[in-house]
Design a protein around this motif. Structure first.
Motif, mmCIF file in Angstrom:
data_model
loop_
_atom_site.group_PDB
_atom_site.id
_atom_site.type_symbol
_atom_site.label_atom_id
_atom_site.label_comp_id
_atom_site.label_asym_id
_atom_site.label_seq_id
_atom_site.Cartn_x
_atom_site.Cartn_y
_atom_site.Cartn_z
ATOM 1 N N PHE A 141 0.826 -1.209 0.000
ATOM 2 C CA PHE A 141 0.000 0.000 0.000
ATOM 3 C C PHE A 141 0.861 1.260 0.000
ATOM 4 O O PHE A 141 0.544 2.241 -0.677
ATOM 5 C CB PHE A 141 -0.952 0.011 1.190
ATOM 6 N N ALA A 142 1.965 1.251 0.744
ATOM 7 C CA ALA A 142 2.834 2.432 0.797
ATOM 8 C C ALA A 142 3.498 2.690 -0.558
ATOM 9 O O ALA A 142 3.437 3.808 -1.088
ATOM 10 C CB ALA A 142 3.890 2.252 1.883
ATOM 11 N N VAL A 143 4.103 1.663 -1.129
ATOM 12 C CA VAL A 143 4.791 1.828 -2.411
ATOM 13 C C VAL A 143 3.789 2.146 -3.516
ATOM 14 O O VAL A 143 4.031 3.017 -4.358
ATOM 15 C CB VAL A 143 5.614 0.564 -2.753
ATOM 16 N N GLY A 144 2.657 1.449 -3.523
ATOM 17 C CA GLY A 144 1.646 1.716 -4.538
ATOM 18 C C GLY A 144 1.075 3.113 -4.434
ATOM 19 O O GLY A 144 0.877 3.790 -5.452
ATOM 20 N N GLY A 145 0.820 3.574 -3.219
ATOM 21 C CA GLY A 145 0.296 4.927 -3.032
ATOM 22 C C GLY A 145 1.278 6.001 -3.452
ATOM 23 O O GLY A 145 0.913 6.972 -4.133
ATOM 24 N N VAL A 146 2.533 5.836 -3.070
ATOM 25 C CA VAL A 146 3.556 6.814 -3.449
ATOM 26 C C VAL A 146 3.745 6.831 -4.962
ATOM 27 O O VAL A 146 3.827 7.903 -5.580
ATOM 28 C CB VAL A 146 4.892 6.505 -2.723
ATOM 29 N N THR A 147 3.784 5.663 -5.581
ATOM 30 C CA THR A 147 3.960 5.595 -7.024
ATOM 31 C C THR A 147 2.747 6.176 -7.753
ATOM 32 O O THR A 147 2.892 6.830 -8.791
ATOM 33 C CB THR A 147 4.199 4.144 -7.476
ATOM 34 N N LEU A 148 1.551 5.946 -7.215
ATOM 35 C CA LEU A 148 0.337 6.493 -7.818
ATOM 36 C C LEU A 148 0.346 8.018 -7.775
ATOM 37 O O LEU A 148 0.084 8.679 -8.800
ATOM 38 C CB LEU A 148 -0.891 5.940 -7.098
ATOM 39 N N SER A 191 1.903 1.553 -10.678
ATOM 40 C CA SER A 191 1.529 1.603 -9.266
ATOM 41 C C SER A 191 0.440 0.588 -8.937
ATOM 42 O O SER A 191 0.234 0.259 -7.767
ATOM 43 C CB SER A 191 1.042 3.005 -8.898
ATOM 44 N N LEU A 192 -0.248 0.086 -9.944
ATOM 45 C CA LEU A 192 -1.297 -0.889 -9.688
ATOM 46 C C LEU A 192 -0.736 -2.242 -9.266
ATOM 47 O O LEU A 192 -1.420 -2.995 -8.583
ATOM 48 C CB LEU A 192 -2.176 -1.038 -10.925
ATOM 49 N N VAL A 193 0.501 -2.556 -9.666
ATOM 50 C CA VAL A 193 1.088 -3.859 -9.329
ATOM 51 C C VAL A 193 1.221 -4.031 -7.812
ATOM 52 O O VAL A 193 0.705 -5.005 -7.248
ATOM 53 C CB VAL A 193 2.431 -4.069 -10.064
ATOM 54 N N PRO A 194 1.908 -3.114 -7.086
ATOM 55 C CA PRO A 194 1.981 -3.319 -5.625
ATOM 56 C C PRO A 194 0.629 -3.177 -4.927
ATOM 57 O O PRO A 194 0.378 -3.833 -3.913
ATOM 58 C CB PRO A 194 2.969 -2.254 -5.146
ATOM 59 N N LEU A 195 -0.270 -2.351 -5.489
ATOM 60 C CA LEU A 195 -1.589 -2.231 -4.880
ATOM 61 C C LEU A 195 -2.379 -3.528 -5.017
ATOM 62 O O LEU A 195 -3.047 -3.963 -4.073
ATOM 63 C CB LEU A 195 -2.356 -1.073 -5.518
ATOM 64 N N VAL A 196 -2.291 -4.169 -6.166
ATOM 65 C CA VAL A 196 -2.987 -5.446 -6.359
ATOM 66 C C VAL A 196 -2.391 -6.519 -5.456
ATOM 67 O O VAL A 196 -3.118 -7.322 -4.859
ATOM 68 C CB VAL A 196 -2.928 -5.869 -7.845
ATOM 69 N N ILE A 197 -1.067 -6.537 -5.320
ATOM 70 C CA ILE A 197 -0.421 -7.509 -4.429
ATOM 71 C C ILE A 197 -0.886 -7.284 -2.990
ATOM 72 O O ILE A 197 -1.191 -8.241 -2.259
ATOM 73 C CB ILE A 197 1.117 -7.422 -4.549
ATOM 74 N N ALA A 198 -0.970 -6.028 -2.569
ATOM 75 C CA ALA A 198 -1.423 -5.729 -1.203
ATOM 76 C C ALA A 198 -2.878 -6.140 -1.004
ATOM 77 O O ALA A 198 -3.239 -6.706 0.037
ATOM 78 C CB ALA A 198 -1.242 -4.239 -0.914
ATOM 79 N N ILE A 199 -3.721 -5.896 -2.007
ATOM 80 C CA ILE A 199 -5.132 -6.268 -1.882
ATOM 81 C C ILE A 199 -5.290 -7.780 -1.853
ATOM 82 O O ILE A 199 -6.081 -8.323 -1.065
ATOM 83 C CB ILE A 199 -5.942 -5.624 -3.019
ATOM 84 N N LEU A 200 -4.541 -8.494 -2.697
ATOM 85 C CA LEU A 200 -4.626 -9.952 -2.686
ATOM 86 C C LEU A 200 -4.121 -10.532 -1.368
ATOM 87 O O LEU A 200 -4.682 -11.510 -0.856
ATOM 88 C CB LEU A 200 -3.834 -10.533 -3.865
ATOM 89 N N THR A 201 -3.079 -9.947 -0.810
ATOM 90 C CA THR A 201 -2.581 -10.398 0.490
ATOM 91 C C THR A 201 -3.615 -10.139 1.580
ATOM 92 O O THR A 201 -3.844 -10.973 2.458
ATOM 93 C CB THR A 201 -1.264 -9.688 0.835
#
Length: 93
Positions: free
Chosen positions: A52-59, A74-84
């Motif tokens: 969420f941190a990396v995805g938010g900053v990248t977004l 930025s969607l890649v780390p956000l999707v990984i965080a949501i799936l986790t």
């Protein structure tokens, strides 16, 4: 140089060895599985918070720089965080 799966076998051996170490050092099996569950929960929380941190900053960076590539990346780390997060809630962690 030929591509081999030695690194996969090494990672598998380390993972199995770690699980065996945790289970064998516990006084009984329920304590060992509780420890493994705590380790998995900690790892999932770490992956989720970092994603969420990396995805938010990248977004935000992508919107500020007007870069579609960064916004999509930025969607890649956000999707990984949501799936986790879904994995944790599905398994009652």
């Amino acid at each position: 140089m030929a591509f081999t799966y030695v690194h996969v076998l090494i990672a598998y051996g380390v993972a199995v060895g770690f699980i065996a170490l945790v289970l064998m050092t516990a006084p009984n099996l329920s304590v060992g599985t509780s420890r493994l569950r705590r380790i998995v929960k900690f790892t999932c929380m770490t992956v989720m918070i970092a994603g969420f941190a990396v995805g938010g900053v990248t977004l935000v960076w992508g919107f500020v720089a007007h870069s579609n590539g960064l916004v999509y990346f930025s969607l890649v780390p956000l999707v990984i965080a949501i799936l986790t997060s879904n994995f944790m809630s599905r398994n009652a962690m």
